[in-house]
Scaffold this motif. Structure first.
Motif, PDB file in Angstrom:
ATOM      1  N   UNK A 143      40.162  53.213  44.215  1.00  0.00           N
ATOM      2  CA  UNK A 143      39.310  52.107  43.811  1.00  0.00           C
ATOM      3  C   UNK A 143      38.964  52.196  42.337  1.00  0.00           C
ATOM      4  N   UNK A 144      37.756  51.768  42.019  1.00  0.00           N
ATOM      5  CA  UNK A 144      37.324  51.722  40.634  1.00  0.00           C
ATOM      6  C   UNK A 144      37.357  53.103  39.980  1.00  0.00           C
ATOM      7  N   UNK A 145      36.879  54.124  40.682  1.00  0.00           N
ATOM      8  CA  UNK A 145      36.803  55.450  40.072  1.00  0.00           C
ATOM      9  C   UNK A 145      38.202  55.975  39.725  1.00  0.00           C
ATOM     10  N   UNK A 146      39.165  55.700  40.584  1.00  0.00           N
ATOM     11  CA  UNK A 146      40.535  56.122  40.289  1.00  0.00           C
ATOM     12  C   UNK A 146      41.072  55.397  39.072  1.00  0.00           C
ATOM     13  N   UNK A 147      40.765  54.108  38.961  1.00  0.00           N
ATOM     14  CA  UNK A 147      41.264  53.347  37.809  1.00  0.00           C
ATOM     15  C   UNK A 147      40.592  53.816  36.521  1.00  0.00           C
ATOM     16  N   UNK A 148      39.321  54.113  36.579  1.00  0.00           N
ATOM     17  CA  UNK A 148      38.633  54.606  35.385  1.00  0.00           C
ATOM     18  C   UNK A 148      39.173  55.975  34.973  1.00  0.00           C
ATOM     19  N   UNK A 149      39.487  56.806  35.958  1.00  0.00           N
ATOM     20  CA  UNK A 149      40.105  58.098  35.641  1.00  0.00           C
ATOM     21  C   UNK A 149      41.482  57.895  35.019  1.00  0.00           C
TER      22      UNK A 149
ATOM     23  N   UNK B 164      41.266  46.549  31.372  1.00  0.00           N
ATOM     24  CA  UNK B 164      41.048  45.104  31.568  1.00  0.00           C
ATOM     25  C   UNK B 164      41.048  44.774  33.062  1.00  0.00           C
ATOM     26  N   UNK B 165      41.975  45.386  33.795  1.00  0.00           N
ATOM     27  CA  UNK B 165      42.027  45.146  35.232  1.00  0.00           C
ATOM     28  C   UNK B 165      40.742  45.627  35.910  1.00  0.00           C
ATOM     29  N   UNK B 166      40.267  46.814  35.510  1.00  0.00           N
ATOM     30  CA  UNK B 166      39.046  47.347  36.103  1.00  0.00           C
ATOM     31  C   UNK B 166      37.853  46.440  35.819  1.00  0.00           C
ATOM     32  N   UNK B 167      37.746  45.956  34.588  1.00  0.00           N
ATOM     33  CA  UNK B 167      36.621  45.096  34.222  1.00  0.00           C
ATOM     34  C   UNK B 167      36.726  43.731  34.888  1.00  0.00           C
ATOM     35  N   UNK B 168      37.953  43.242  35.062  1.00  0.00           N
ATOM     36  CA  UNK B 168      38.147  41.953  35.736  1.00  0.00           C
ATOM     37  C   UNK B 168      37.715  42.027  37.196  1.00  0.00           C
ATOM     38  N   UNK B 169      38.037  43.141  37.841  1.00  0.00           N
ATOM     39  CA  UNK B 169      37.681  43.313  39.251  1.00  0.00           C
ATOM     40  C   UNK B 169      36.211  43.680  39.449  1.00  0.00           C
ATOM     41  N   UNK B 170      35.586  44.227  38.386  1.00  0.00           N
ATOM     42  CA  UNK B 170      34.202  44.716  38.487  1.00  0.00           C
ATOM     43  C   UNK B 170      33.400  44.262  37.272  1.00  0.00           C
ATOM     44  N   UNK B 171      33.220  42.950  37.091  1.00  0.00           N
ATOM     45  CA  UNK B 171      32.628  42.435  35.846  1.00  0.00           C
ATOM     46  C   UNK B 171      31.172  42.799  35.631  1.00  0.00           C
ATOM     47  N   UNK B 172      30.492  43.235  36.680  1.00  0.00           N
ATOM     48  CA  UNK B 172      29.064  43.566  36.550  1.00  0.00           C
ATOM     49  C   UNK B 172      28.793  45.048  36.793  1.00  0.00           C
TER      50      UNK B 172
END
Length: 357
Positions: free
Chosen positions: A36-42, A61-69
């Motif tokens: 999920x998000x943590x894997x993408x941020x890593x 960009x993909x992470x921020x698009x999926x998690x804008x807030x």
């Protein structure tokens, strides 16, 4: 001992200098739908550690698009944009993150780093002095204080400023600010260099090429440099220069071995206070009977000063003294208004220096 948690394992690989391996593991995990998000941020962190800025930026960009807030997603995007030298966008994303999580010191340090890269020492220091005095924070504070004390505008500030303005620079300068420096220098050249053409010309701070276009009819060769890559691309599109480079003019003059008949600096020296290095470099790069033509904003009395608009002003006395110290003679110096500010002409000088035989 093996680490069971895959994200902890990836972090350990990054910490041990095996970021490429971590990136491959994380990509495989995301492709299999097990991250999920943590894997993408890593993954963003691993790619930045591998200097794969383009890949990191795509994942961020993909992470921020999926998690804008989600603040950490915006921080990751800001950090990737910072690595890509997209400073305005980086600052905007990091400030968005801080609105969501005002206590994120990592985000605040990144904003300060971005302001520092942009040459905005005051803005950087305002943030840095609110952070714990860790070694990296103290190092940035020292860099910002050095920048404040420098007798010239920081190259990062100049690049950041003109990269932002490159898109509509010509319209803004000619239509709004009544920019006339190229024409003023052409008129000065006609007085001090009457009848000369077929010249080798070096355009310092060439911008989009407005001065180059004005002097092209006199040129056998026309070279240009500017700190802003975006401005250089605009100048390249004119197809009038024989060579263009992203470079600092002090460095280029000190290192250059070409001899020019004419060196130009149209509305460029306003980003430098101490002109000793520029004048010495110009003397070095001019051929015998070569000319250095430039505009300056004028100051009463002696010396130089930084104006309210963060543009340097120089006195006539200072220009004459500094030219003489560099072995250059004043061939012409006339009052001129290179541009307008708030619909009023800016008091300035058009100067011709020559390297005598």
């Amino acid at each position: 001992m093996p680490i069971d948690d895959p994200l902890e394992a990836a972090e350990a690989l990054i910490a041990s200098g095996r970021a490429g391996e971590a990136a491959r593991v994380l990509r495989d995990r995301l492709a299999a739908g097990r991250g999920g998000l943590l894997a993408r941020l890593a993954l963003v962190k691993a790619l930045l550690a591998e200097s794969d800025v383009e890949g990191a930026l795509a994942e961020a960009r993909e992470a921020a698009s999926l998690n804008p807030n989600i603040a950490p997603a915006l921080v990751a995007l800001g950090e990737a944009l910072l690595a890509a030298e997209a400073l305005p966008a980086a600052i905007a994303e990091l400030q968005r993150a801080l609105r969501l999580d005002p206590g994120d010191d990592h985000a605040r340090a990144l904003v300060a780093s971005a302001w520092l890269k942009a040459g905005e020492a005051d803005k950087a220091l305002e943030i840095l002095r609110t952070l714990e005095p860790a070694p990296e924070v103290l190092q940035m504070i020292a860099a910002a204080e050095t920048m404040q004390a420098a007798p010239r505008s920081d190259p990062g500030y100049v690049r950041h400023l003109f990269d932002q303005f490159a898109g509509d620079y010509d319209t803004r300068m000619i239509g709004h600010l009544h920019y006339a420096a190229p024409q003023i220098l052409c008129e000065l050249a006609a007085l001090v260099m009457a009848g000369r053409d077929g010249l080798s010309i070096f355009d310092l701070g060439c911008g989009t090429g407005l001065a180059g276009a004005a002097f092209k009819p006199l040129a056998a060769r026309l070279d240009g440099i500017d700190l802003s890559p975006a401005m250089i691309e605009k100048a390249r599109a004119r197809r009038i220069y024989d060579s263009l480079a992203v470079a600092d003019l002090e460095t280029a003059l000190a290192a250059g071995d070409a001899k020019y008949d004419l060196i130009l600096a149209a509305d460029t020296l306003v980003y430098l206070g101490d002109l000793a290095a520029v004048f010495s470099g110009a003397a070095r790069c001019l051929g015998i009977d070569g000319y250095f033509l430039f505009t300056a904003e004028s100051k009463e009395g002696t010396g130089f000063e930084l104006g309210a608009k963060r543009r340097w002003r120089h006195s006539e006395a200072y220009l004459r003294e500094t030219a003489a110290a560099a072995g250059l003679a004043v061939a012409g110096m006339v009052a001129a208004a290179p541009r307008h500010e708030a619909n009023q002409p800016v008091e300035g000088l058009a100067v011709a220096l020559t390297r005598p035989d």
